[in-house]
Motif scaffolding. Structure first.
Motif, PDB file in Angstrom:
ATOM      1  N   GLY A  34      60.198 -11.027  29.908  1.00 49.97           N
ATOM      2  CA  GLY A  34      59.733 -12.013  28.941  1.00 49.97           C
ATOM      3  C   GLY A  34      60.080 -11.610  27.518  1.00 49.97           C
ATOM      4  N   TRP A  35      60.090 -12.596  26.658  1.00 52.74           N
ATOM      5  CA  TRP A  35      60.232 -12.391  25.219  1.00 52.74           C
ATOM      6  C   TRP A  35      58.971 -12.930  24.540  1.00 52.74           C
ATOM      7  CZ3 TRP A  35      63.951  -9.664  22.762  1.00 52.74           C
ATOM      8  CH2 TRP A  35      65.160  -9.428  23.438  1.00 52.74           C
ATOM      9  N   PHE A  36      58.447 -12.153  23.637  1.00 56.07           N
ATOM     10  CA  PHE A  36      57.311 -12.552  22.828  1.00 56.07           C
ATOM     11  C   PHE A  36      57.660 -12.334  21.366  1.00 56.07           C
ATOM     12  CE2 PHE A  36      53.693 -13.108  25.779  1.00 56.07           C
ATOM     13  CZ  PHE A  36      54.292 -12.698  26.950  1.00 56.07           C
ATOM     14  N   ARG A  37      56.853 -12.901  20.510  1.00 60.21           N
ATOM     15  CA  ARG A  37      57.039 -12.646  19.092  1.00 60.21           C
ATOM     16  C   ARG A  37      55.678 -12.557  18.414  1.00 60.21           C
ATOM     17  NH1 ARG A  37      59.541 -18.442  16.948  1.00 60.21           N
ATOM     18  NH2 ARG A  37      57.577 -19.594  16.860  1.00 60.21           N
ATOM     19  N   GLN A  38      55.678 -11.872  17.294  1.00 63.58           N
ATOM     20  CA  GLN A  38      54.446 -11.747  16.526  1.00 63.58           C
ATOM     21  C   GLN A  38      54.779 -11.794  15.056  1.00 63.58           C
ATOM     22  OE1 GLN A  38      52.077  -8.297  17.525  1.00 63.58           O
ATOM     23  NE2 GLN A  38      50.230  -9.252  16.707  1.00 63.58           N
ATOM     24  N   ASP A 112      50.200 -10.476  31.214  1.00 58.45           N
ATOM     25  CA  ASP A 112      51.026 -10.631  32.416  1.00 58.45           C
ATOM     26  C   ASP A 112      52.120  -9.578  32.483  1.00 58.45           C
ATOM     27  OD1 ASP A 112      50.847 -14.215  32.083  1.00 58.45           O
ATOM     28  OD2 ASP A 112      49.706 -12.911  33.433  1.00 58.45           O
ATOM     29  N   TYR A 113      52.324  -8.840  31.405  1.00 59.67           N
ATOM     30  CA  TYR A 113      53.430  -7.891  31.307  1.00 59.67           C
ATOM     31  C   TYR A 113      52.919  -6.468  31.180  1.00 59.67           C
ATOM     32  CZ  TYR A 113      56.207 -12.059  30.890  1.00 59.67           C
ATOM     33  OH  TYR A 113      56.801 -13.266  31.171  1.00 59.67           O
ATOM     34  N   ASP A 114      53.674  -5.556  31.765  1.00 59.75           N
ATOM     35  CA  ASP A 114      53.233  -4.170  31.855  1.00 59.75           C
ATOM     36  C   ASP A 114      54.001  -3.212  30.950  1.00 59.75           C
ATOM     37  OD1 ASP A 114      53.235  -5.351  35.004  1.00 59.75           O
ATOM     38  OD2 ASP A 114      51.359  -4.473  34.271  1.00 59.75           O
ATOM     39  N   TYR A 115      55.198  -3.573  30.583  1.00 59.20           N
ATOM     40  CA  TYR A 115      56.036  -2.689  29.774  1.00 59.20           C
ATOM     41  C   TYR A 115      56.553  -3.471  28.570  1.00 59.20           C
ATOM     42  CZ  TYR A 115      56.095  -0.366  34.311  1.00 59.20           C
ATOM     43  OH  TYR A 115      55.736   0.206  35.507  1.00 59.20           O
ATOM     44  N   TRP A 116      56.609  -2.772  27.429  1.00 57.53           N
ATOM     45  CA  TRP A 116      57.007  -3.423  26.178  1.00 57.53           C
ATOM     46  C   TRP A 116      58.028  -2.577  25.439  1.00 57.53           C
ATOM     47  CZ3 TRP A 116      55.130  -8.199  24.658  1.00 57.53           C
ATOM     48  CH2 TRP A 116      54.095  -8.715  25.456  1.00 57.53           C
ATOM     49  N   GLY A 117      58.976  -3.264  24.820  1.00 57.14           N
ATOM     50  CA  GLY A 117      59.899  -2.601  23.920  1.00 57.14           C
ATOM     51  C   GLY A 117      59.289  -2.478  22.540  1.00 57.14           C
ATOM     52  N   GLN A 118      60.043  -1.894  21.615  1.00 56.35           N
ATOM     53  CA  GLN A 118      59.503  -1.610  20.287  1.00 56.35           C
ATOM     54  C   GLN A 118      59.590  -2.790  19.337  1.00 56.35           C
ATOM     55  OE1 GLN A 118      62.522  -1.112  21.108  1.00 56.35           O
ATOM     56  NE2 GLN A 118      63.818  -1.375  19.321  1.00 56.35           N
ATOM     57  N   GLY A 119      60.318  -3.824  19.694  1.00 54.12           N
ATOM     58  CA  GLY A 119      60.417  -4.987  18.831  1.00 54.12           C
ATOM     59  C   GLY A 119      61.587  -4.929  17.877  1.00 54.12           C
ATOM     60  N   THR A 120      62.092  -6.096  17.543  1.00 61.34           N
ATOM     61  CA  THR A 120      63.171  -6.215  16.566  1.00 61.34           C
ATOM     62  C   THR A 120      62.830  -7.366  15.630  1.00 61.34           C
ATOM     63  OG1 THR A 120      65.575  -6.431  16.287  1.00 61.34           O
ATOM     64  CG2 THR A 120      64.573  -7.719  18.068  1.00 61.34           C
ATOM     65  N   LEU A 121      63.006  -7.143  14.340  1.00 60.06           N
ATOM     66  CA  LEU A 121      62.568  -8.108  13.337  1.00 60.06           C
ATOM     67  C   LEU A 121      63.614  -9.190  13.128  1.00 60.06           C
ATOM     68  CD1 LEU A 121      60.601  -9.023  11.095  1.00 60.06           C
ATOM     69  CD2 LEU A 121      61.790  -7.431   9.561  1.00 60.06           C
ATOM     70  N   VAL A 122      63.160 -10.418  13.174  1.00 57.20           N
ATOM     71  CA  VAL A 122      63.982 -11.575  12.853  1.00 57.20           C
ATOM     72  C   VAL A 122      63.391 -12.245  11.620  1.00 57.20           C
ATOM     73  CG1 VAL A 122      64.755 -13.855  13.616  1.00 57.20           C
ATOM     74  CG2 VAL A 122      64.719 -11.935  15.230  1.00 57.20           C
ATOM     75  N   THR A 123      64.209 -12.403  10.604  1.00 59.85           N
ATOM     76  CA  THR A 123      63.769 -13.050   9.376  1.00 59.85           C
ATOM     77  C   THR A 123      64.680 -14.244   9.119  1.00 59.85           C
ATOM     78  OG1 THR A 123      63.029 -10.936   8.470  1.00 59.85           O
ATOM     79  CG2 THR A 123      63.292 -12.762   6.926  1.00 59.85           C
ATOM     80  N   VAL A 124      64.066 -15.406   9.007  1.00 60.59           N
ATOM     81  CA  VAL A 124      64.813 -16.630   8.762  1.00 60.59           C
ATOM     82  C   VAL A 124      64.475 -17.120   7.360  1.00 60.59           C
ATOM     83  CG1 VAL A 124      65.353 -18.948   9.591  1.00 60.59           C
ATOM     84  CG2 VAL A 124      64.674 -17.163  11.215  1.00 60.59           C
ATOM     85  N   SER A 125      65.459 -17.171   6.517  1.00 59.56           N
ATOM     86  CA  SER A 125      65.247 -17.607   5.146  1.00 59.56           C
ATOM     87  C   SER A 125      65.477 -19.110   5.026  1.00 59.56           C
ATOM     88  CB  SER A 125      66.188 -16.858   4.207  1.00 59.56           C
ATOM     89  OG  SER A 125      67.536 -17.158   4.520  1.00 59.56           O
ATOM     90  N   SER A 126      64.749 -19.701   4.121  1.00 54.94           N
ATOM     91  CA  SER A 126      64.860 -21.162   3.925  1.00 54.94           C
ATOM     92  C   SER A 126      65.936 -21.503   2.911  1.00 54.94           C
ATOM     93  CB  SER A 126      63.517 -21.721   3.474  1.00 54.94           C
ATOM     94  OG  SER A 126      63.101 -21.088   2.293  1.00 54.94           O
TER      95      SER A 126
END
Length: 126
Positions: A34-38, A112-126
């Motif tokens: 899965g992919w999640f975002r925060q 629902d998920y047991d293992y997680w990566g460290q995350g990668t930042l996505v920045t969308v400028s307007s």
């Protein structure tokens, strides 16, 4: 299972990015992914997920038609192709895996998920 997400960066609204997640372990083809975002100040939310063989793919309503989840079991990789990006897509994106012995059928909740990566930042400028 160890996960490492990469491919984030700064992009203008309307642009695209492809996130990748590399997984270790010999059981990758037995893991739903899965992919999640925060976003800052917000809870972690489901973006999309794919079953172990790719037969089931789910998306959050807010990304349908814009994002595509795929996987390559031969390479132990899962991808998130993001198009038509919006400023509200700005967040840290995480890939996650379900333990092989669980049967979740592409869950949409963090628990629902047991293992997680460290995350990668996505920045969308307007």
């Amino acid at each position: 299972v160890q996960l490492q997400a990469f491919g984030g960066g700064l992009v203008q609204a309307g642009g695209c990015l492809r996130l990748s997640c590399a997984a270790s372990g010999r059981t990758f083809s037995n893991n739903d992914m899965g992919w999640f975002r925060q976003a800052p100040g917000k809870e972690r939310e489901f973006v999309g997920g794919i079953s172990r063989r790719g037969g089931i793919i789910r998306y959050a309503d807010f990304v349908k038609g814009r994002f595509t989840v795929s996987r390559d079991n031969a390479k132990n990789m899962v991808y998130l192709e993001m198009n038509s990006l919006k400023p509200e897509d700005t967040a840290v994106y995480y890939c996650a895996a379900v333990a092989a012995q669980r049967t979740v059928a592409v869950g949409t909740q963090p628990y629902d998920y047991d293992y997680w990566g460290q995350g990668t930042l996505v920045t969308v400028s307007s």
